[in-house]
Scaffold this motif. Structure first.
Motif, PDB file in Angstrom:
ATOM      1  N   ILE A  23      43.446   7.876  41.169  1.00  0.00           N
ATOM      2  CA  ILE A  23      43.375   9.079  40.345  1.00  0.00           C
ATOM      3  C   ILE A  23      42.861   8.642  38.978  1.00  0.00           C
ATOM      4  N   ARG A  24      41.896   9.370  38.447  1.00  0.00           N
ATOM      5  CA  ARG A  24      41.424   9.029  37.105  1.00  0.00           C
ATOM      6  C   ARG A  24      41.010  10.284  36.364  1.00  0.00           C
ATOM      7  N   ARG A  25      40.978  10.152  35.049  1.00  0.00           N
ATOM      8  CA  ARG A  25      40.535  11.264  34.210  1.00  0.00           C
ATOM      9  C   ARG A  25      39.045  11.483  34.377  1.00  0.00           C
ATOM     10  N   ILE A  26      38.660  12.725  34.264  1.00  0.00           N
ATOM     11  CA  ILE A  26      37.246  13.080  34.266  1.00  0.00           C
ATOM     12  C   ILE A  26      36.661  12.704  32.910  1.00  0.00           C
ATOM     13  N   GLU A  27      35.550  12.019  32.950  1.00  0.00           N
ATOM     14  CA  GLU A  27      34.796  11.720  31.734  1.00  0.00           C
ATOM     15  C   GLU A  27      33.811  12.873  31.550  1.00  0.00           C
ATOM     16  N   THR A  28      34.060  13.735  30.584  1.00  0.00           N
ATOM     17  CA  THR A  28      33.276  14.961  30.447  1.00  0.00           C
ATOM     18  C   THR A  28      31.813  14.721  30.086  1.00  0.00           C
ATOM     19  N   GLU A  29      31.493  13.544  29.588  1.00  0.00           N
ATOM     20  CA  GLU A  29      30.099  13.229  29.254  1.00  0.00           C
ATOM     21  C   GLU A  29      29.368  12.573  30.419  1.00  0.00           C
ATOM     22  N   SER A  30      30.071  12.306  31.501  1.00  0.00           N
ATOM     23  CA  SER A  30      29.486  11.607  32.644  1.00  0.00           C
ATOM     24  C   SER A  30      28.788  12.580  33.593  1.00  0.00           C
ATOM     25  N   THR A  31      27.507  12.348  33.847  1.00  0.00           N
ATOM     26  CA  THR A  31      26.759  13.153  34.803  1.00  0.00           C
ATOM     27  C   THR A  31      27.358  13.007  36.198  1.00  0.00           C
ATOM     28  N   GLY A  37      49.706  10.717  39.250  1.00  0.00           N
ATOM     29  CA  GLY A  37      48.685  10.220  38.329  1.00  0.00           C
ATOM     30  C   GLY A  37      48.655  11.010  37.029  1.00  0.00           C
ATOM     31  N   ILE A  38      48.793  12.322  37.134  1.00  0.00           N
ATOM     32  CA  ILE A  38      48.842  13.170  35.937  1.00  0.00           C
ATOM     33  C   ILE A  38      50.108  12.876  35.145  1.00  0.00           C
ATOM     34  N   GLU A  39      51.218  12.742  35.846  1.00  0.00           N
ATOM     35  CA  GLU A  39      52.480  12.427  35.175  1.00  0.00           C
ATOM     36  C   GLU A  39      52.388  11.093  34.433  1.00  0.00           C
ATOM     37  N   GLN A  80      55.536  18.554  19.805  1.00  0.00           N
ATOM     38  CA  GLN A  80      54.915  17.608  20.727  1.00  0.00           C
ATOM     39  C   GLN A  80      53.931  18.342  21.627  1.00  0.00           C
ATOM     40  N   ARG A  81      52.998  17.578  22.167  1.00  0.00           N
ATOM     41  CA  ARG A  81      52.028  18.129  23.116  1.00  0.00           C
ATOM     42  C   ARG A  81      52.659  18.307  24.492  1.00  0.00           C
ATOM     43  N   ASP A  82      52.172  19.317  25.220  1.00  0.00           N
ATOM     44  CA  ASP A  82      52.535  19.434  26.628  1.00  0.00           C
ATOM     45  C   ASP A  82      51.262  19.685  27.429  1.00  0.00           C
ATOM     46  N   MET A  83      51.363  19.516  28.731  1.00  0.00           N
ATOM     47  CA  MET A  83      50.200  19.621  29.612  1.00  0.00           C
ATOM     48  C   MET A  83      50.487  20.667  30.681  1.00  0.00           C
ATOM     49  N   ASN A  84      49.534  21.585  30.864  1.00  0.00           N
ATOM     50  CA  ASN A  84      49.640  22.591  31.906  1.00  0.00           C
ATOM     51  C   ASN A  84      48.620  22.284  32.994  1.00  0.00           C
ATOM     52  N   ILE A  85      49.101  22.166  34.220  1.00  0.00           N
ATOM     53  CA  ILE A  85      48.207  22.008  35.371  1.00  0.00           C
ATOM     54  C   ILE A  85      47.821  23.416  35.807  1.00  0.00           C
ATOM     55  N   HIS A  86      46.571  23.759  35.589  1.00  0.00           N
ATOM     56  CA  HIS A  86      46.109  25.123  35.827  1.00  0.00           C
ATOM     57  C   HIS A  86      45.492  25.283  37.217  1.00  0.00           C
ATOM     58  N   ASP A  87      44.633  24.366  37.612  1.00  0.00           N
ATOM     59  CA  ASP A  87      44.029  24.362  38.952  1.00  0.00           C
ATOM     60  C   ASP A  87      44.327  23.009  39.585  1.00  0.00           C
ATOM     61  N   ASP A 120      52.461  10.190  25.624  1.00  0.00           N
ATOM     62  CA  ASP A 120      53.560  10.851  24.900  1.00  0.00           C
ATOM     63  C   ASP A 120      53.552  12.375  24.959  1.00  0.00           C
ATOM     64  N   TYR A 121      53.268  12.918  26.127  1.00  0.00           N
ATOM     65  CA  TYR A 121      53.408  14.359  26.303  1.00  0.00           C
ATOM     66  C   TYR A 121      54.880  14.675  26.543  1.00  0.00           C
ATOM     67  N   PHE A 122      55.313  15.800  26.041  1.00  0.00           N
ATOM     68  CA  PHE A 122      56.709  16.200  26.125  1.00  0.00           C
ATOM     69  C   PHE A 122      57.066  16.740  27.507  1.00  0.00           C
ATOM     70  N   LYS A 123      56.144  17.512  28.118  1.00  0.00           N
ATOM     71  CA  LYS A 123      56.413  18.040  29.459  1.00  0.00           C
ATOM     72  C   LYS A 123      55.108  18.406  30.146  1.00  0.00           C
ATOM     73  N   ILE A 124      55.229  18.664  31.447  1.00  0.00           N
ATOM     74  CA  ILE A 124      54.118  19.109  32.279  1.00  0.00           C
ATOM     75  C   ILE A 124      54.554  20.409  32.947  1.00  0.00           C
ATOM     76  N   THR A 125      53.663  21.399  32.932  1.00  0.00           N
ATOM     77  CA  THR A 125      53.942  22.634  33.657  1.00  0.00           C
ATOM     78  C   THR A 125      52.875  22.825  34.727  1.00  0.00           C
ATOM     79  N   LEU A 126      53.239  23.565  35.758  1.00  0.00           N
ATOM     80  CA  LEU A 126      52.336  23.812  36.872  1.00  0.00           C
ATOM     81  C   LEU A 126      52.406  25.289  37.224  1.00  0.00           C
TER      82      LEU A 126
END
Length: 126
Positions: free
Chosen positions: A5-13, A101-103, A75-82, A110-116
């Motif tokens: 699992i890896r992050r998407i590189e938004t500048e990568s074709t 992988g996201i967790e 603190q920042r949090d992360m929402n899993i949208h799709d 240092d994200y405070f929580k994850i929502t889905l």
């Protein structure tokens, strides 16, 4: 079976192409046509965090996540949208690996929580 699992590189074709292919498959489950400008707009958002999953180096799934901020926690949090897994790779532990992988990314940064978000009709995800 090797899962990565890896992050998407938004500048990568390459990442844009992989995401577009997986996104087309994802949208095939809905009655919606792909508007390619959606991907460009998504990748341009500063709070977008995308993840791609691979099984034996083959693209197998993705997650579209959005960063937000908890004012009461400051603190920042992360929402899993799709959250998408290719049909071929379902039932093989990929979904759990993708969530893990996201967790891990959120713990490392240092994200405070994850929502889905889960649709009412998605019984398996609940």
């Amino acid at each position: 079976m090797e899962i990565t699992i890896r992050r998407i590189e938004t500048e990568s074709t390459e990442d844009k192409g992989i995401f577009e292919t997986l996104f087309r498959e994802y949208l095939s489950g809905f009655s919606v046509e792909l508007d390619l400008s959606v991907i460009a707009q998504l990748f341009a958002l500063p709070y977008f965090h995308g993840f791609i999953s691979f099984v034996d180096n083959k693209p197998a799934g993705f997650a579209v996540c959005f960063e937000s901020f908890s004012t009461y926690r400051a603190q920042r949090d992360m929402n899993i949208h799709d959250f998408m897994l290719s049909d071929y790779f379902r039932g093989k532990g990929l979904g759990k690996a993708q969530l893990n992988g996201i967790e891990q990314y959120c713990r490392d940064n240092d994200y405070f929580k994850i929502t889905l978000e889960v649709g009412d009709d998605n019984v398996k995800a609940k």
